[in-house]
Design an enzyme around this catalytic site. Structure first.
Site, mmCIF file in Angstrom:
data_model
loop_
_atom_site.group_PDB
_atom_site.id
_atom_site.type_symbol
_atom_site.label_atom_id
_atom_site.label_comp_id
_atom_site.label_asym_id
_atom_site.label_seq_id
_atom_site.Cartn_x
_atom_site.Cartn_y
_atom_site.Cartn_z
ATOM 1 N N ASP A 77 66.017 80.220 33.727
ATOM 2 C CA ASP A 77 64.725 79.961 33.442
ATOM 3 C C ASP A 77 64.139 78.546 33.952
ATOM 4 O O ASP A 77 65.048 77.616 34.129
ATOM 5 C CB ASP A 77 64.521 79.632 31.991
ATOM 6 C CG ASP A 77 63.267 80.091 31.095
ATOM 7 O OD1 ASP A 77 63.441 80.775 30.243
ATOM 8 O OD2 ASP A 77 62.327 79.823 31.873
ATOM 9 N N GLU A 117 55.706 83.682 34.029
ATOM 10 C CA GLU A 117 55.201 83.877 32.862
ATOM 11 C C GLU A 117 53.908 83.435 32.744
ATOM 12 O O GLU A 117 53.440 82.241 33.127
ATOM 13 C CB GLU A 117 56.113 83.020 31.677
ATOM 14 C CG GLU A 117 55.477 83.231 30.274
ATOM 15 C CD GLU A 117 55.710 82.080 29.439
ATOM 16 O OE1 GLU A 117 55.874 81.189 29.779
ATOM 17 O OE2 GLU A 117 55.673 82.563 28.136
ATOM 18 N N HIS A 135 61.763 85.505 23.292
ATOM 19 C CA HIS A 135 62.224 84.530 22.239
ATOM 20 C C HIS A 135 60.862 84.006 21.774
ATOM 21 O O HIS A 135 61.205 82.749 20.817
ATOM 22 C CB HIS A 135 62.813 83.307 22.903
ATOM 23 C CG HIS A 135 62.229 82.663 24.023
ATOM 24 N ND1 HIS A 135 62.015 83.170 25.056
ATOM 25 C CD2 HIS A 135 61.608 81.354 24.065
ATOM 26 C CE1 HIS A 135 61.158 82.582 25.928
ATOM 27 N NE2 HIS A 135 60.881 81.394 25.522
ATOM 28 N N ASP A 136 59.820 84.372 22.067
ATOM 29 C CA ASP A 136 58.351 83.838 21.302
ATOM 30 C C ASP A 136 57.881 84.611 20.666
ATOM 31 O O ASP A 136 56.718 84.669 20.087
ATOM 32 C CB ASP A 136 57.407 83.258 22.730
ATOM 33 C CG ASP A 136 57.990 81.955 23.440
ATOM 34 O OD1 ASP A 136 57.571 82.095 24.554
ATOM 35 O OD2 ASP A 136 58.642 81.279 22.790
ATOM 36 N N ASP A 149 58.377 79.359 33.746
ATOM 37 C CA ASP A 149 57.638 79.147 32.474
ATOM 38 C C ASP A 149 56.244 78.602 32.677
ATOM 39 O O ASP A 149 56.021 77.709 33.352
ATOM 40 C CB ASP A 149 58.424 78.125 31.901
ATOM 41 C CG ASP A 149 58.033 77.922 30.366
ATOM 42 O OD1 ASP A 149 58.079 78.858 29.534
ATOM 43 O OD2 ASP A 149 57.408 76.689 30.176
HETATM 44 O O1 TEU Z 1 55.679 79.889 26.429
HETATM 45 C C1 TEU Z 1 54.474 79.700 26.680
HETATM 46 C C2 TEU Z 1 53.517 80.507 25.661
HETATM 47 O O2 TEU Z 1 52.692 81.072 26.368
HETATM 48 C C3 TEU Z 1 53.864 80.719 24.365
HETATM 49 O O3 TEU Z 1 54.856 79.603 23.993
HETATM 50 C C4 TEU Z 1 52.746 80.545 23.467
HETATM 51 O O4 TEU Z 1 51.596 79.862 24.137
HETATM 52 C C5 TEU Z 1 52.952 79.923 22.108
HETATM 53 O O5 TEU Z 1 54.054 80.734 21.561
HETATM 54 C C6 TEU Z 1 51.667 79.992 21.386
HETATM 55 O O6 TEU Z 1 51.413 81.184 20.909
HETATM 56 C C7 TEU Z 1 56.621 79.348 27.062
HETATM 57 C C8 TEU Z 1 57.959 79.469 26.461
HETATM 58 O O7 TEU Z 1 58.321 80.980 26.602
HETATM 59 C C9 TEU Z 1 58.027 78.922 24.995
HETATM 60 O O8 TEU Z 1 59.227 79.196 24.524
HETATM 61 C C10 TEU Z 1 57.906 77.421 25.344
HETATM 62 O O9 TEU Z 1 57.498 76.872 24.023
HETATM 63 C C11 TEU Z 1 56.332 77.177 25.919
HETATM 64 O O10 TEU Z 1 56.518 77.807 27.394
HETATM 65 C C12 TEU Z 1 56.361 75.849 26.513
HETATM 66 O O11 TEU Z 1 57.470 75.565 27.411
#
Ligand code: TEU
Ligand code: CA
Length: 556
Positions: free
Chosen positions: A99, A256, A330-331, A200
């Site tokens: 990542d 992403e 993970h989100d 990311d």
């Molecule tokens: O995620 C960006 C992202 O689009 C999500 O975090 C979303 O914006 C957020 O959950 C609000 O709905 C990436 C990574 O996957 C995330 O884990 C990080 O927190 C984020 O970027 C910042 O680096």
């Protein structure tokens, strides 16, 4: 020699190291824990492993706040452990993509600490600073983690931009010195033999340099249109690729793309553009956001889900773009709890797997998805750890929600839903650690775990294993065209894939209710490649799909 688009028949497995497997009983997953489980992943059959960030970080955003790009954070192990992990993965004929978070760094990063020394410091303009006064931010852009996107630094009389947490300062990609430092760092990891990167929020790196206010008419008019798929994003990506992974044929890059569009994703991934191999988009994972609002209870809008999939599949094919296809990461909450049904865990878990894995694109499996892991249904706020969830819990209470209402919303939407420890077996802490886990294990681990899944030939695990195998055996899956079917149907997600004289009809009932559908007569009596009920028969063109019933019929 690798085929130029080898990733079309590959499957990627995402590991969130902190929650995967702990080898030294500190309650936090680590690289030695991953090494101990590589045979399990080889058995599943995945080709590529994507690890979320393991670089030095204060862990305000669990590693997406990087303080040192060149070193592994001690909680995950040493650089020697990393070399061993990479070596073991390659020995098992798998690949590793890392990542890479280059839209922002942690405010603990050396560059940011130098930047605080003032405009004359060479690192000051690695970040985005605007003059201001304590009570007047440069514009009204919102942070994606709640609150506004600017932080005032008294000593400088300036604000810095942070689209995410206040401890994650956005980098200034207009600065060529910053870009060159990023390229140097990425080449450092490529020279070690890393096989590619997940980038990311890479489509946020180019900001409208006028930094205009937004109107806030809708939940998404919060400034994002002034930095999403921004003015120079393709220029920057072309330069990034040319200076780094573009020099490594066969490397896999996946962007992403937050709040992106199909035309941009075609530009990001059409091979003629020399940008990325593929992209994630998230529109299909916002169909339970009422009026676009994530932090509210919402049910799956199936019609929107189907329309989004069909539109993206058809138009990305026309533009020769390439998507990562996925439900979980993970989100995101666990898909079997979100769009499936825990009471039909196997049927709906398998159906959801089939629905995604036969789409045109490269499938991604998030750790635990392959055994049908569910949301943990936490009961109190102190079980939650995620900065976005904690920020929004406070905002919900400030807006007048009760604690029960706020917890119910976090139960449904929190990113912690996917961050509970992998349930390896029925022993203490599900075999994840002999210490105290950094986050609670879901309560159902004693029955829902890897050990039980491996012993059960009818488990979600063996269904996913077969999906991965089929992708390697059938070009109609990896390279076929996509044809929408049953577009008006309110509970069946069906489509045809076509490649030369091969066809695959994929049928998925997304609901508990039984439904009767007609299939094209040419599929009667043909080969069922995979199904989630033992006794599915194909004796007529009328098919009665039971609760969450799913199957794929092949003809040549
Ligand atoms: O995620 C960006 C992202 O689009 C999500 O975090 C979303 O914006 C957020 O959950 C609000 O709905 C990436 C990574 O996957 C995330 O884990 C990080 O927190 C984020 O970027 C910042 O680096
Ligand atoms: Ca550990």
């Amino acid at each position: 020699m690798l085929e130029k688009d080898w990733w079309k028949s590959a499957t990627v497995y995402q590991i969130y190291p902190k929650s995967f497997c702990d080898s030294n009983d500190d309650g936090i997953g680590d690289m030695k824990g991953i090494i101990n489980k590589l045979d399990y992943l080889k058995n599943l059959g995945v080709d590529v492993i994507w690890t979320t960030p393991m670089y030095v970080s204060p862990m305000m955003d669990n590693g997406y706040d990087i303080a040192d790009y060149y070193n592994i954070d001690p909680i995950f192990g040493t650089m020697e452990d990393f070399h061993k992990l990479l070596d073991e993965i390659h020995k098992k004929d798998m690949k590793l993509i890392m990542d890479m978070v280059i839209n922002h760094t942690s405010t603990e990063h050396f560059w940011f600490k130098e930047a605080l020394k003032g405009p004359e410091n060479r690192y000051h303009n690695y970040y985005i600073w605007k003059d201001g006064t304590p009570d007047q931010a440069p514009n009204n852009w919102a942070s994606k983690f709640g609150g506004n996107a600017w932080q005032y630094v008294e000593s400088l009389g300036k604000y810095y931009l942070h689209l995410f947490d206040v401890t994650q300062a956005d980098l200034n990609w207009e600065n060529s010195e910053l870009r060159n430092d990023i390229y140097k760092m990425i080449n450092f990891w490529l020279e070690k033999g890393v096989d590619g990167f997940r980038l990311d929020v890479i489509n946020l790196i180019s900001k409208n340099q006028n930094f205009p206010n937004d109107t806030y008419e809708t939940a998404i008019s919060d400034g994002r249109k002034f930095y999403t798929d921004g003015p120079k994003v393709h220029k920057f990506l072309k330069e990034l690729t040319a200076n780094t992974f573009g020099k490594y044929p066969g490397s896999l890059t996946v962007g992403e793309m937050s709040s992106t569009t199909i035309p941009h994703c075609i530009k990001y991934t059409n091979p003629n553009n020399k940008e990325l191999s593929m992209v994630f988009n998230f529109h299909h994972l916002k169909v339970d956001y009422p009026n676009g609002e994530k932090w509210a209870l919402g049910d799956m809008d199936f019609k929107s889900l189907k329309n989004i999939f069909f539109k993206w599949q058809v138009e990305m094919e026309i533009g020769n773009g390439w998507s990562a296809v996925f439900w979980c990461n993970h989100d995101q909450p666990r898909i079997v709890s979100r769009f499936g049904n825990e009471k039909y865990l196997k049927e709906s878990g398998k159906m959801l797997g089939t629905a995604i894995h036969f789409l045109r694109g490269t499938p991604y499996i998030y750790q635990g998805e392959e055994i049908g892991m569910t949301n943990p249904h936490f009961e109190t706020i102190d079980e939650y750890k995620d900065v976005e969830s904690l920020n929004n819990y406070k905002l919900l209470l400030e807006k007048g929600k009760s604690i029960e209402e706020a917890i119910a919303i976090l139960n449904q939407k929190s990113r912690d839903n996917s961050r509970t420890p992998i349930q390896w077996d029925k022993n203490k802490n599900a075999g994840f650690t002999s210490g105290t886990p950094w986050i609670n294990v879901a309560k159902n681990y004693s029955t829902l775990n890897v050990e039980n899944s491996l012993k059960d030939e009818d488990s979600v695990f063996y269904h996913y294993k077969k999906l991965i195998e089929l992708r390697k055996d059938y070009k109609v899956i990896s390279h076929g065209d996509f044809i929408p079917m049953y577009e008006e149907n309110t509970q069946v997600f069906g489509y045809i894939r076509k490649f030369e004289n091969e066809k695959l009809l994929v049928l998925n009932n997304f609901y508990e209710d039984e439904i009767e559908i007609e299939i094209p007569k040419e599929f009667i009596g043909k080969k069922i490649l995979i199904k989630n009920y033992k006794d599915t028969l194909l004796e007529s063109h009328i098919l009665k799909l039971r609760a969450y019933e799913s199957l794929a019929i092949y003809l040549k």
